[in-house]
Write a protein that holds these residues in place. Structure first.
Motif, PDB file in Angstrom:
ATOM      1  N   GLN A   1       4.144 -12.981   9.797  1.00 30.97           N
ATOM      2  CA  GLN A   1       2.891 -13.734   9.856  1.00 30.97           C
ATOM      3  C   GLN A   1       1.984 -13.407   8.677  1.00 30.97           C
ATOM      4  O   GLN A   1       1.973 -12.276   8.183  1.00 30.97           O
ATOM      5  CB  GLN A   1       2.127 -13.418  11.134  1.00 30.97           C
ATOM      6  CG  GLN A   1       2.718 -14.044  12.357  1.00 30.97           C
ATOM      7  CD  GLN A   1       1.858 -13.793  13.591  1.00 30.97           C
ATOM      8  OE1 GLN A   1       1.068 -12.865  13.633  1.00 30.97           O
ATOM      9  NE2 GLN A   1       2.029 -14.620  14.593  1.00 30.97           N
ATOM     10  N   SER A   2       1.197 -14.415   8.269  1.00 32.72           N
ATOM     11  CA  SER A   2       0.226 -14.161   7.202  1.00 32.72           C
ATOM     12  C   SER A   2      -0.776 -13.121   7.695  1.00 32.72           C
ATOM     13  O   SER A   2      -1.060 -13.015   8.889  1.00 32.72           O
ATOM     14  CB  SER A   2      -0.470 -15.451   6.789  1.00 32.72           C
ATOM     15  OG  SER A   2      -1.226 -15.962   7.853  1.00 32.72           O
ATOM     16  N   ASN A   3      -1.282 -12.340   6.759  1.00 32.27           N
ATOM     17  CA  ASN A   3      -2.134 -11.202   7.092  1.00 32.27           C
ATOM     18  C   ASN A   3      -3.307 -11.160   6.115  1.00 32.27           C
ATOM     19  O   ASN A   3      -3.103 -11.053   4.903  1.00 32.27           O
ATOM     20  CB  ASN A   3      -1.277  -9.929   6.983  1.00 32.27           C
ATOM     21  CG  ASN A   3      -1.961  -8.702   7.476  1.00 32.27           C
ATOM     22  OD1 ASN A   3      -3.094  -8.430   7.108  1.00 32.27           O
ATOM     23  ND2 ASN A   3      -1.248  -7.935   8.288  1.00 32.27           N
ATOM     24  N   ARG A   4      -4.523 -11.232   6.639  1.00 36.59           N
ATOM     25  CA  ARG A   4      -5.718 -11.228   5.791  1.00 36.59           C
ATOM     26  C   ARG A   4      -5.819  -9.987   4.922  1.00 36.59           C
ATOM     27  O   ARG A   4      -6.262 -10.050   3.782  1.00 36.59           O
ATOM     28  CB  ARG A   4      -6.988 -11.312   6.638  1.00 36.59           C
ATOM     29  CG  ARG A   4      -7.334 -12.677   7.114  1.00 36.59           C
ATOM     30  CD  ARG A   4      -8.670 -12.683   7.782  1.00 36.59           C
ATOM     31  NE  ARG A   4      -8.853 -11.438   8.555  1.00 36.59           N
ATOM     32  CZ  ARG A   4      -9.897 -11.158   9.279  1.00 36.59           C
ATOM     33  NH1 ARG A   4     -10.877 -12.000   9.367  1.00 36.59           N
ATOM     34  NH2 ARG A   4      -9.980 -10.025   9.949  1.00 36.59           N
ATOM     35  N   SER A   5      -5.417  -8.842   5.454  1.00 33.77           N
ATOM     36  CA  SER A   5      -5.595  -7.592   4.714  1.00 33.77           C
ATOM     37  C   SER A   5      -4.679  -7.481   3.495  1.00 33.77           C
ATOM     38  O   SER A   5      -4.881  -6.607   2.655  1.00 33.77           O
ATOM     39  CB  SER A   5      -5.396  -6.386   5.635  1.00 33.77           C
ATOM     40  OG  SER A   5      -4.057  -6.315   6.072  1.00 33.77           O
ATOM     41  N   ILE A   6      -3.702  -8.367   3.381  1.00 34.49           N
ATOM     42  CA  ILE A   6      -2.836  -8.357   2.196  1.00 34.49           C
ATOM     43  C   ILE A   6      -2.869  -9.721   1.500  1.00 34.49           C
ATOM     44  O   ILE A   6      -1.860 -10.209   0.997  1.00 34.49           O
ATOM     45  CB  ILE A   6      -1.399  -7.916   2.536  1.00 34.49           C
ATOM     46  CG1 ILE A   6      -0.787  -8.789   3.621  1.00 34.49           C
ATOM     47  CG2 ILE A   6      -1.339  -6.461   2.916  1.00 34.49           C
ATOM     48  CD1 ILE A   6       0.684  -8.509   3.883  1.00 34.49           C
ATOM     49  N   GLY A   7      -4.046 -10.315   1.475  1.00 38.96           N
ATOM     50  CA  GLY A   7      -4.245 -11.548   0.729  1.00 38.96           C
ATOM     51  C   GLY A   7      -3.766 -12.806   1.408  1.00 38.96           C
ATOM     52  O   GLY A   7      -3.543 -13.822   0.753  1.00 38.96           O
TER      53      GLY A   7
ATOM     54  N   TYR B   1      -2.960   4.979  11.253  1.00 42.02           N
ATOM     55  CA  TYR B   1      -4.045   5.954  11.385  1.00 42.02           C
ATOM     56  C   TYR B   1      -5.368   5.320  11.815  1.00 42.02           C
ATOM     57  O   TYR B   1      -6.414   5.964  11.756  1.00 42.02           O
ATOM     58  CB  TYR B   1      -4.193   6.750  10.087  1.00 42.02           C
ATOM     59  CG  TYR B   1      -2.996   7.643   9.882  1.00 42.02           C
ATOM     60  CD1 TYR B   1      -2.853   8.799  10.632  1.00 42.02           C
ATOM     61  CD2 TYR B   1      -1.984   7.279   9.005  1.00 42.02           C
ATOM     62  CE1 TYR B   1      -1.730   9.606  10.484  1.00 42.02           C
ATOM     63  CE2 TYR B   1      -0.863   8.067   8.858  1.00 42.02           C
ATOM     64  CZ  TYR B   1      -0.742   9.231   9.595  1.00 42.02           C
ATOM     65  OH  TYR B   1       0.372  10.017   9.455  1.00 42.02           O
ATOM     66  N   GLY B   2      -5.322   4.061  12.245  1.00 39.31           N
ATOM     67  CA  GLY B   2      -6.494   3.424  12.809  1.00 39.31           C
ATOM     68  C   GLY B   2      -7.560   3.030  11.807  1.00 39.31           C
ATOM     69  O   GLY B   2      -8.701   2.803  12.178  1.00 39.31           O
ATOM     70  N   VAL B   3      -7.195   2.925  10.540  1.00 42.07           N
ATOM     71  CA  VAL B   3      -8.168   2.577   9.508  1.00 42.07           C
ATOM     72  C   VAL B   3      -8.383   1.078   9.442  1.00 42.07           C
ATOM     73  O   VAL B   3      -9.411   0.605   9.015  1.00 42.07           O
ATOM     74  CB  VAL B   3      -7.708   3.110   8.135  1.00 42.07           C
ATOM     75  CG1 VAL B   3      -8.653   2.721   7.022  1.00 42.07           C
ATOM     76  CG2 VAL B   3      -7.547   4.624   8.201  1.00 42.07           C
TER      77      VAL B   3
ATOM     78  N   VAL C   1       5.055  -3.399  -6.252  1.00 41.42           N
ATOM     79  CA  VAL C   1       3.628  -3.370  -5.920  1.00 41.42           C
ATOM     80  C   VAL C   1       3.382  -3.975  -4.540  1.00 41.42           C
ATOM     81  O   VAL C   1       2.621  -3.434  -3.735  1.00 41.42           O
ATOM     82  CB  VAL C   1       2.803  -4.115  -6.999  1.00 41.42           C
ATOM     83  CG1 VAL C   1       1.340  -4.231  -6.595  1.00 41.42           C
ATOM     84  CG2 VAL C   1       2.933  -3.407  -8.337  1.00 41.42           C
ATOM     85  N   GLY C   2       4.034  -5.091  -4.240  1.00 42.36           N
ATOM     86  CA  GLY C   2       3.898  -5.710  -2.926  1.00 42.36           C
ATOM     87  C   GLY C   2       4.433  -4.809  -1.832  1.00 42.36           C
ATOM     88  O   GLY C   2       3.820  -4.674  -0.762  1.00 42.36           O
TER      89      GLY C   2
ATOM     90  N   ASP D   1       1.361   0.704   2.578  1.00 45.92           N
ATOM     91  CA  ASP D   1       0.010   1.267   2.689  1.00 45.92           C
ATOM     92  C   ASP D   1      -0.742   0.642   3.863  1.00 45.92           C
ATOM     93  O   ASP D   1      -1.407   1.342   4.623  1.00 45.92           O
ATOM     94  CB  ASP D   1      -0.757   1.039   1.387  1.00 45.92           C
ATOM     95  CG  ASP D   1      -2.161   1.598   1.447  1.00 45.92           C
ATOM     96  OD1 ASP D   1      -2.311   2.833   1.580  1.00 45.92           O
ATOM     97  OD2 ASP D   1      -3.116   0.795   1.380  1.00 45.92           O
ATOM     98  N   THR D   2      -0.597  -0.653   4.030  1.00 51.64           N
ATOM     99  CA  THR D   2      -1.260  -1.348   5.146  1.00 51.64           C
ATOM    100  C   THR D   2      -0.733  -0.830   6.484  1.00 51.64           C
ATOM    101  O   THR D   2      -1.516  -0.568   7.413  1.00 51.64           O
ATOM    102  CB  THR D   2      -1.057  -2.872   5.028  1.00 51.64           C
ATOM    103  OG1 THR D   2      -1.589  -3.305   3.768  1.00 51.64           O
ATOM    104  CG2 THR D   2      -1.756  -3.607   6.158  1.00 51.64           C
TER     105      THR D   2
END
Length: 129
Positions: A93-99, A125-127, A111-112, A118-119
């Motif tokens: 699914q598309s994800n706002r936090s990765i553009g 860790y609940g960030v 890089v992707g 990282d996401t």
């Protein structure tokens, strides 16, 4: 079928020797997508991949890296989300936090891949919500 397994040294040796193209079927099945969809998501030319499948050839280093990234991201998503269906859905699914892209669509570059990992780490860790 596990495409990439073993300790780091063994994995490096396996990848240097070449990964059989038949590993794609196992990774696609684990992700819950068709092989054709996996080719599309990882930006692997379908005609080249189908030709390699017919010949039971080895993956090129670039193809191998993309398949490896997909498998590693799935493992991390399963560890973080603790549910196979949730992990598969999150990856597709598309994800706002990765553009606004689906995580699997970013695995054609290092890089992707790093951004997706990282996401997942931030979710773990609940960030990030």
């Amino acid at each position: 079928m596990v495409a990439f397994a073993g300790d780091t040294g063994e994995l490096i040796h396996q990848m240097r020797a070449g990964t059989p193209v038949r590993a794609i079927a196992g990774v696609a099945a684990k992700l819950g997508v068709s092989e054709e969809k996996l080719f599309e998501l990882l930006r692997l030319p379908e005609c080249n991949m189908n030709s390699r499948i017919v010949k039971d050839d080895l993956l090129s280093p670039t193809e191998q890296d993309r398949i490896y990234r997909a498998e590693k991201v799935l493992e991390k998503a399963l560890a973080v989300l603790e549910d196979r269906d949730a992990a598969r859905t999150w990856l597709r699914q598309s994800n706002r936090s990765i553009g606004g892209e689906a995580p699997l669509e970013l695995l054609d570059t290092e890089v992707g891949y790093e951004l997706v990992m990282d996401t997942l780490g931030r979710i773990e860790y609940g960030v990030i919500s």
